[in-house]
Design an enzyme around this catalytic site. Sequence first.
Site, PDB file in Angstrom:
ATOM      1  CD  GLU A  96      -2.584  -1.298   2.402  1.00  0.00           C
ATOM      2  OE1 GLU A  96      -3.842  -2.107   2.317  1.00  0.00           O
ATOM      3  OE2 GLU A  96      -2.146  -0.720   3.122  1.00  0.00           O
ATOM      4  CB  CYS A 109       3.216   8.007   3.025  1.00  0.00           C
ATOM      5  SG  CYS A 109       3.771   6.548   4.463  1.00  0.00           S
ATOM      6  CB  CYS A 116       7.378  -5.204   7.989  1.00  0.00           C
ATOM      7  SG  CYS A 116       8.473  -4.087   9.277  1.00  0.00           S
ATOM      8  CB  CYS A 120       6.355  -1.669  15.851  1.00  0.00           C
ATOM      9  SG  CYS A 120       8.373  -2.131  15.276  1.00  0.00           S
ATOM     10  CB  CYS A 123       3.462  -0.899  13.962  1.00  0.00           C
ATOM     11  SG  CYS A 123       2.910  -1.121  11.719  1.00  0.00           S
ATOM     12  CB  CYS A 341       1.405   6.525  11.179  1.00  0.00           C
ATOM     13  SG  CYS A 341       2.036   7.598  10.560  1.00  0.00           S
TER      14      CYS A 341
HETATM   15  N1  SAH Z   1       9.504   0.425   9.282  1.00  0.00           N
HETATM   16  C1  SAH Z   1       9.710   1.856   9.451  1.00  0.00           C
HETATM   17  C2  SAH Z   1       9.171   2.926   8.663  1.00  0.00           C
HETATM   18  C3  SAH Z   1       7.487   1.532   8.645  1.00  0.00           C
HETATM   19  S1  SAH Z   1       6.105   2.520  10.248  1.00  0.00           S
HETATM   20  C4  SAH Z   1      10.011   2.941  10.765  1.00  0.00           C
HETATM   21  O1  SAH Z   1       9.446   2.037  11.896  1.00  0.00           O
HETATM   22  O2  SAH Z   1      10.159   3.396  10.917  1.00  0.00           O
HETATM   23  C5  SAH Z   1       5.817   4.855  10.003  1.00  0.00           C
HETATM   24  C6  SAH Z   1       5.437   4.763  11.008  1.00  0.00           C
HETATM   25  O3  SAH Z   1       4.160   4.849  12.078  1.00  0.00           O
HETATM   26  C7  SAH Z   1       6.601   4.430  12.372  1.00  0.00           C
HETATM   27  O4  SAH Z   1       6.852   5.803  13.192  1.00  0.00           O
HETATM   28  C8  SAH Z   1       5.334   3.922  13.297  1.00  0.00           C
HETATM   29  O5  SAH Z   1       6.531   3.574  14.649  1.00  0.00           O
HETATM   30  C9  SAH Z   1       4.199   4.567  12.897  1.00  0.00           C
HETATM   31  N2  SAH Z   1       3.212   3.711  13.654  1.00  0.00           N
HETATM   32  C10 SAH Z   1       3.161   2.171  13.753  1.00  0.00           C
HETATM   33  N3  SAH Z   1       2.201   1.984  14.149  1.00  0.00           N
HETATM   34  C11 SAH Z   1       1.247   2.456  14.550  1.00  0.00           C
HETATM   35  C12 SAH Z   1       0.548   3.047  15.077  1.00  0.00           C
HETATM   36  N4  SAH Z   1      -0.928   2.298  14.879  1.00  0.00           N
HETATM   37  N5  SAH Z   1      -0.433   4.518  14.845  1.00  0.00           N
HETATM   38  C13 SAH Z   1       0.452   5.444  15.146  1.00  0.00           C
HETATM   39  N6  SAH Z   1       1.760   5.175  14.925  1.00  0.00           N
HETATM   40  C14 SAH Z   1       2.320   4.180  14.315  1.00  0.00           C
END
Ligand code: SAH
Length: 348
Positions: A96, A109, A116, A120, A123, A341
């Site tokens: 996406e 974006c 991935c 985390c 996420c 995000c």
């Molecule tokens: N792998 C990279 C880029 C992808 S995530 C990274 O970790 O930076 C993009 C951003 O969204 C990251 O800052 C991540 O921590 C954040 N993110 C992930 N899940 C989220 C959520 N449920 N709500 C808000 N931000 C989130």
Amino acid sequence: MVDTIAKRDIRKLKLEELKDFFVQQGEKAFRAQQVYEWLWMKSAKSFEQMTNISLDTREVLSQHFVINHIKVDKMQRSSDGTIKNAVTLHDGLIVESVLIPAEKRITACVSSQVGCSLACKFCATARLKRQRNLSVDEIYDQVVAIKEQAELFYGRPLTNIVFMGMGEPLLNYANVLSAIEKITAQKGLNMASRRITVSTVGVAKMIKKMADDEVKFNLAVSLHSALNETRSSIMPINDTNPLEELADALRYWYQKTKSKVTYEYVVWKGINDTEEHAKALLKFAKVVPSKVNLIEYNPIDDGEFQQASDEALNMYMDILEKSGITTRIRKSRGKDIDAACGQLANKS
Ligand code: SAH
């Protein structure tokens, strides 16, 4: 028999290799330059589009090569104007990418991997298995698609790119770097490096590598906690890349690039919403010149994580701003279509 030879993806060839091909075919090498411009600068999706190339040559090209362009299969538009694309790759996998319109900018974006590997806990993408890295052209094409949508739907140019879609860009570093080289090249999309941000979970070794490569784009780090115990409990990467190593890598980054770091940080109820956490962030934010984006949490259905109260956010703001750390609260965009995000998960 040309037909039985597996056709190669022409965009996997370097300009020099394309020149060699033309010379082998008894053609002038400069034709390669023209074709290369069609492939990258003009984002041609077929050989027929290459109108300054003779029909015979186009025929030869199509006998030997294919152009594996991505396909935007599904486009969803949020009430706030955000557009989410479900993009099908040549092997049928889906990623996406998102267009985020704002008053003064339009941001793309983009994803760097299918799925991935980082796990985390907050996420949605982490729940998809990492299937593979995206190729240079697959990253480039996401930008092209959004650039076209920006012009079509908003009558404005694409201004910014963030690698904040699916995947960890620094675990697909070579392709991300080559894609950015093409995006910024004059004979590519001619965009400015300083309008591109690569966001990482904080792979220390790769941050040092980027510093050594003297890259010109911006670095964002998904920090979310400046205390090892908490960070490890929500981001397993912290077990192998603890905060001290991250700090070391960032010092090295700043020393080489003189470029500020942006920290992305979500404040969650009961996880990191106390003063102790805010003070730890302040200390970490002073390691190198930096700014902090406090980003709104986008729920991913199980309720384990919840956005902290406004009081907690204000407490963070106070502590950081008082010490001169530029801090912004970032509202989510495209939440109603799961485009915000951490919500990218191929629900379609
Ligand atoms: N792998 C990279 C880029 C992808 S995530 C990274 O970790 O930076 C993009 C951003 O969204 C990251 O800052 C991540 O921590 C954040 N993110 C992930 N899940 C989220 C959520 N449920 N709500 C808000 N931000 C989130």
